[in-house]
Design a protein around this motif. Structure first.
Motif, PDB file in Angstrom:
ATOM      1  N   TYR A  42      21.238   9.893  34.388  1.00 39.04           N
ATOM      2  CA  TYR A  42      19.837   9.663  34.717  1.00 39.04           C
ATOM      3  C   TYR A  42      19.260   8.540  33.866  1.00 39.04           C
ATOM      4  CZ  TYR A  42      18.837  13.341  38.018  1.00 39.04           C
ATOM      5  OH  TYR A  42      18.773  14.088  39.139  1.00 39.04           O
ATOM      6  N   THR A 128      22.554   5.656  39.647  1.00 36.80           N
ATOM      7  CA  THR A 128      21.109   5.476  39.563  1.00 36.80           C
ATOM      8  C   THR A 128      20.678   4.374  40.515  1.00 36.80           C
ATOM      9  OG1 THR A 128      21.341   5.941  37.241  1.00 36.80           O
ATOM     10  CG2 THR A 128      19.208   5.167  37.971  1.00 36.80           C
ATOM     11  N   ASN A 160      17.882  10.416  41.629  1.00 29.44           N
ATOM     12  CA  ASN A 160      18.136   9.618  40.429  1.00 29.44           C
ATOM     13  C   ASN A 160      17.696   8.184  40.708  1.00 29.44           C
ATOM     14  OD1 ASN A 160      19.036   8.517  38.108  1.00 29.44           O
ATOM     15  ND2 ASN A 160      21.191   8.998  38.419  1.00 29.44           N
TER      16      ASN A 160
ATOM     17  N   GLU B  26      19.390  13.959  31.089  1.00 25.22           N
ATOM     18  CA  GLU B  26      18.848  14.827  32.121  1.00 25.22           C
ATOM     19  C   GLU B  26      17.666  15.615  31.567  1.00 25.22           C
ATOM     20  OE1 GLU B  26      21.032  17.541  35.417  1.00 25.22           O
ATOM     21  OE2 GLU B  26      22.189  16.182  34.177  1.00 25.22           O
ATOM     22  N   CYS B  30      14.398  14.012  33.504  1.00 25.86           N
ATOM     23  CA  CYS B  30      13.946  14.795  34.657  1.00 25.86           C
ATOM     24  C   CYS B  30      13.161  16.003  34.218  1.00 25.86           C
ATOM     25  CB  CYS B  30      15.096  15.255  35.514  1.00 25.86           C
ATOM     26  SG  CYS B  30      16.552  14.358  35.291  1.00 25.86           S
TER      27      CYS B  30
END
Lengths: 464, 434
Positions: A42, A128, A160, B26, B30
């Protein structure tokens, strides 16, 4: 460069390729790449990159995304006049043409996010996805919800995806008033003189040696660096003056031929001299570069014209009339006087009119006339508005013959307004006592008054 | 088989780092939701109880969650929803409608979205049919037909609630609150907003139908808790594939958080803002500095990251100006000093600059007016100066009144940092009256 090459998850050869193309931007590119992380990881939802014009923001992004073959959409906010164009482009570059055709006719952000999510279910991101917005300052003028939504797009579409904004303006001027998701701020610093020199000497001319070219760049930077640090501008100048340098070198060789005849030296190793004698090169080139600052840099003379000028040996650079020289306008006789009167009305205080324009004005005290407190001249503050009556009064006083106030005189005034030589100030009333301002420069009005044999400087309060 | 096992417990450093990056990224990007909400247990319990009453007993409710940006509104809601869905009854019957004020910018779009998310009869595929009025009537009809005992509860979640209050007549809010108040299908309306004065935005009739139940998430974080949070955010979970690496990493994070210089940096961040987002941004910058050759976080990394976070944008931009542009800014500064709070135009700036040149009798900066105009326009493009009124077409460029968007100290600081700044320019900037 080492930091750039270290990033795992990418092909090393490709990284090498990237590093080669990003001159003097290794640190920034390395930082950016480490923020982006490996392709499948990410990335931060939004990154804001700011820096001066031509500091390599777009270039770095283009090169990295292209060479590393990451899924991306590069969007220029100048092109995307409506947000529907933006949505279409993003969907097209991520999911192909079928996805972008799914958009309804005037799509809202809601439609975009819905279709994105749908497509995402079918093709979830393995890497991504990047959306690069160039000239992001224009996003502020778009719908108020577009920028905040883009900044948290990752959360909205649950994919993503990362949005990268490029701009010249710092983030402080972007923040909406109820706040938004704060992006990561990255600064691309300006190129130093050394960096500029290094980049500019990259595209050297094969006909000449690198040293010669780099000394030429040195001279160019010496002249222009105080004024301009924009790489693109400098490169433009290099491109359009270096043909001249080439030629200059030839004439220069003739010059030095004369020179050598006089001094009876260096006749043998003449070729060596012309390449290494930077001082002489400087002496020949510098006035031309200074002239280029007034012509090519300001786009007074287009680059094609400049090239043509270089071809013609006799014509001096700048002898060709530039754009600003064409401001001379042919006007009818009375229009000229009207313009002169308007200029006088704009730049003179009304209380001095009696002194300037009345034939038998009696005695006026000098102390009264020249007031002490008015130190700043009107030529500093700009034109003042004046009523039509005053314009006509000055006009009749300035014109020697008797002029009837016919319709043509009044229509000439309004045509001066449409030519933008005068501007109408207040729009309250078209007919009853309109007010005007004169919008021409002093040089222009001097030229005009010279054609009708009127010495305007005598009548200007500022120049008494 | 045994070989595989050995491999599992001892991954090479590269793979470990990749794993670390994946896990932490992550978590930071997110906003993965923690198993247990920290410090907001009371709010969590309150909201959970409320929603449970809607789901199980068919009670209609409305509530607003009010908190500043990045204080964990969405996190709280997601945690509550996750816990709620663990109930069997909820999982079976609860319908959720998620709306966002940024996306659903007017009631028409919002209505279509609701219809779509509820899978009502006028939806084919994901196309919704009917006009706005039809849709609204249809939806209301569907909601009205239901009653407390038999129909499925609906949970409406309105993110960016304050933007819904800007819709025309607030029709959607009125209808939602009206259904929530009268004995119709059981619905719960949860609004998330960062505006404290959100109730003032509502119309009187909408306001009177709202239950006035608000949940505030005001941070009561102390510095110790902040550091603790940083530590938990950076630590690896128990089930990390390479146990040894995980333990070492966690140990290094613990020592990192105890380091005096790191503590100082964190305190500075804590003093500027307590929200999680800015903390995550900082940690993200730290994390990006972890690589195979440098597999642990050092205090220096944290320092560097905080330097990036606290960089002064205007100072950075001033650093890249040319000398001519810098001179113009100094001239503007002098004008501002002499004529306080008066706007200026290009002519005045040029005049001031000329005064400097005359004093110095230095021909080096003798530029033509158009060159100076170009520099001036560049400054305007960078929004370092801004026109007083935006009627650009009516007035000549050199007489357009401008204001400087920098203050005294910013200019002086930029001058200090400017590379190879000429001495006379520096002196000119220092002399208060030219």
């Amino acid at each position: 460069m080492t930091s750039l090459l270290e990033q795992p998850g990418y092909d090393e050869e490709k990284l090498q390729m990237v590093a080669e193309q990003l001159l003097c931007r290794e640190d920034q590119a390395g930082l950016l790449l480490s923020l982006m992380g490996q392709p499948q990881q990410y990335c931060y939802p939004s990154i804001f990159i700011y820096g001066h014009q031509a500091s390599g923001k777009s270039h770095v992004m283009h090169v990295m995304l292209k060479e590393l073959e990451l899924p991306h959409a590069i969007i220029s906010c100048v092109e995307c006049v409506s947000s529907s164009l933006l949505f279409e482009l993003v969907l097209f570059s991520f999911f192909g043409s079928e996805a972008s055709s799914l958009l309804p006719r005037s799509p809202s952000l809601s439609d975009f996010v819905r279709i994105y999510r749908q497509q995402c279910l079918q093709a979830p991101a393995t890497q991504t996805r990047y959306i690069v917005m160039e000239k992001a300052e224009l996003l502020r003028d778009a719908d108020a919800n577009l920028l905040p939504a883009l900044l948290r797009l990752q959360e909205l579409v649950e994919d993503n995806v990362s949005v990268i904004l490029l701009s010249e303006i710092s983030w402080d001027k972007f923040r909406p008033n109820t706040g938004c998701f704060e992006p990561l701020l990255l600064h691309f610093p300006d190129y130093s003189k050394g960096d500029l020199h290094q980049i500019l000497s990259q595209d050297s001319h094969p006909k000449y040696s690198d040293d010669f070219y780099s000394s030429y760049i040195n001279i160019l930077l010496g002249v222009f660096y105080t004024v301009c640090r924009d790489l693109r501008e400098l490169r433009h100048l290099v491109r359009h003056t270096h043909t001249h340098t080439g030629r200059q070198r030839h004439t220069h060789s003739q010059h030095s031929e004369d020179f050598t005849q006089h001094t009876h030296t260096h006749t043998e190793d003449f070729t060596l001299l012309k390449e290494t004698d930077t001082h002489k090169l400087w002496r020949n080139i510098e006035p031309h570069l200074k002239k280029a600052m007034q012509t090519v840099y300001l786009r007074e003379v287009s680059s094609v014209q400049w090239e043509q000028m270089q071809q013609m040996e006799e014509k001096e650079a700048g002898a060709l009339r530039g754009l600003s020289a064409h401001t001379h306008v042919e006007l009818p006789y009375y229009s000229k006087f009207l313009l002169v009167a308007a200029y006088l009305a704009s730049y003179n205080p009304a209380r001095t009119d009696r002194r300037f324009f009345l034939k038998h004005h009696g005695k006026i005290k000098k102390t009264n006339f020249l007031k002490k407190n008015e130190k700043t001249s009107n030529h500093l503050l700009g034109p003042k508005p004046f009523p039509l009556d005053r314009l006509l009064a000055i006009f009749y006083s300035v014109v020697d013959s008797r002029v009837a106030p016919t319709a043509s005189i009044f229509s000439q005034i309004s045509s001066l307004v449409t030519l933008q030589l005068l501007t109408q100030v207040s729009h309250d009333d078209q007919l009853d006592a309109p007010k005007y301002k004169c919008a021409v420069s002093l040089d222009f009005i001097c030229a005009i008054s010279r054609t009708v044999n009127f010495e305007i400087v005598k009548y200007l309060y500022d120049f008494l | 088989m045994s070989k595989r096992k050995v491999k599992d417990s001892h991954l090479p450093v590269g793979e470990c780092i990749t794993e670390v990056q994946s896990i932490l990224r992550e978590r930071l990007c997110c906003n993965l939701h923690p198993d247990k909400p920290e410090e907001i247990e009371a709010q969590h319990k309150h909201l959970l109880e409320l929603l449970k009453r809607t789901v199980i007993h068919g009670e209609s409710n409305s509530v607003l969650i009010v908190a500043p940006r990045g204080a964990g509104k969405t996190m709280l809601l997601k945690c509550v929803l996750r816990d709620l869905l663990q109930e069997k009854e909820a999982e079976k019957s609860l319908l959720q409608v998620h709306l966002n004020g940024l996306l659903q910018t007017d009631d028409r779009i919002a209505l279509k979205e609701i219809t779509r998310q509820l899978h009502l009869e006028n939806v084919v595929g994901d196309k919704v049919f009917g006009s706005f009025a039809e849709n609204l009537a249809f939806l209301l009809e569907a909601l009205k037909k239901g009653d407390r005992s038999s129909s499925r509860p609906v949970l409406f979640i309105l993110d960016e609630f304050d933007l819904f209050a800007h819709h025309k007549n607030q029709t959607l809010l009125y209808n939602l609150f009206d259904v929530a108040q009268s004995a119709q299908a059981p619905i719960a309306v949860v609004g998330l907003t960062c505006r404290l004065d959100v109730l003032e935005l509502l119309e009187k009739r909408v306001k009177s139908r709202f239950s006035h139940r608000q949940i505030h998430l005001l941070s009561t974080l102390t510095f110790c808790q902040y550091v603790q949070r940083v530590q938990t955010q950076l630590s690896l979970p128990e089930n990390f594939p390479d146990k040894k690496f995980g333990q070492e990493w966690n140990k290094s994070i613990t020592t990192l958080c105890k380091d005096a210089s790191v503590e100082e940096v964190l305190r500075r961040h804590f003093n500027t803002s307590k929200d999680f987002r800015s903390m995550h941004a900082l940690l993200m910058l730290c994390l990006s500095r972890v690589s195979v050759s440098k597999p642990v976080l050092k205090p220096a990394d944290v320092l560097e990251a905080s330097k990036l976070r606290f960089a002064d944008a205007k100072g950075n931009m001033l650093h890249g100006l040319s000398i001519l542009e810098l001179c113009l800014i100094i001239a503007m500064k002098h004008l501002n000093d002499v004529y306080e709070d008066e706007p200026f135009n290009l002519q005045m700036v040029h005049n001031e600059f000329k005064k400097f040149l005359q004093r110095k009798s230095n021909s080096m900066y003798n530029f033509e007016q158009p060159v100076i105009m170009k520099a001036f326009e560049h400054l305007q493009q960078l929004e370092l100066i801004r026109p007083v009124d935006s009627s650009t077409a009516k007035i000549q460029k050199e007489y357009q009144l401008m204001r400087l968007m920098l203050n005294h100290s910013q200019i002086m600081e930029a001058l200090q940092k400017y590379p190879q700044c000429p001495t006379d320019v520096k002196q000119w900037a220092k002399s208060a009256f030219a």
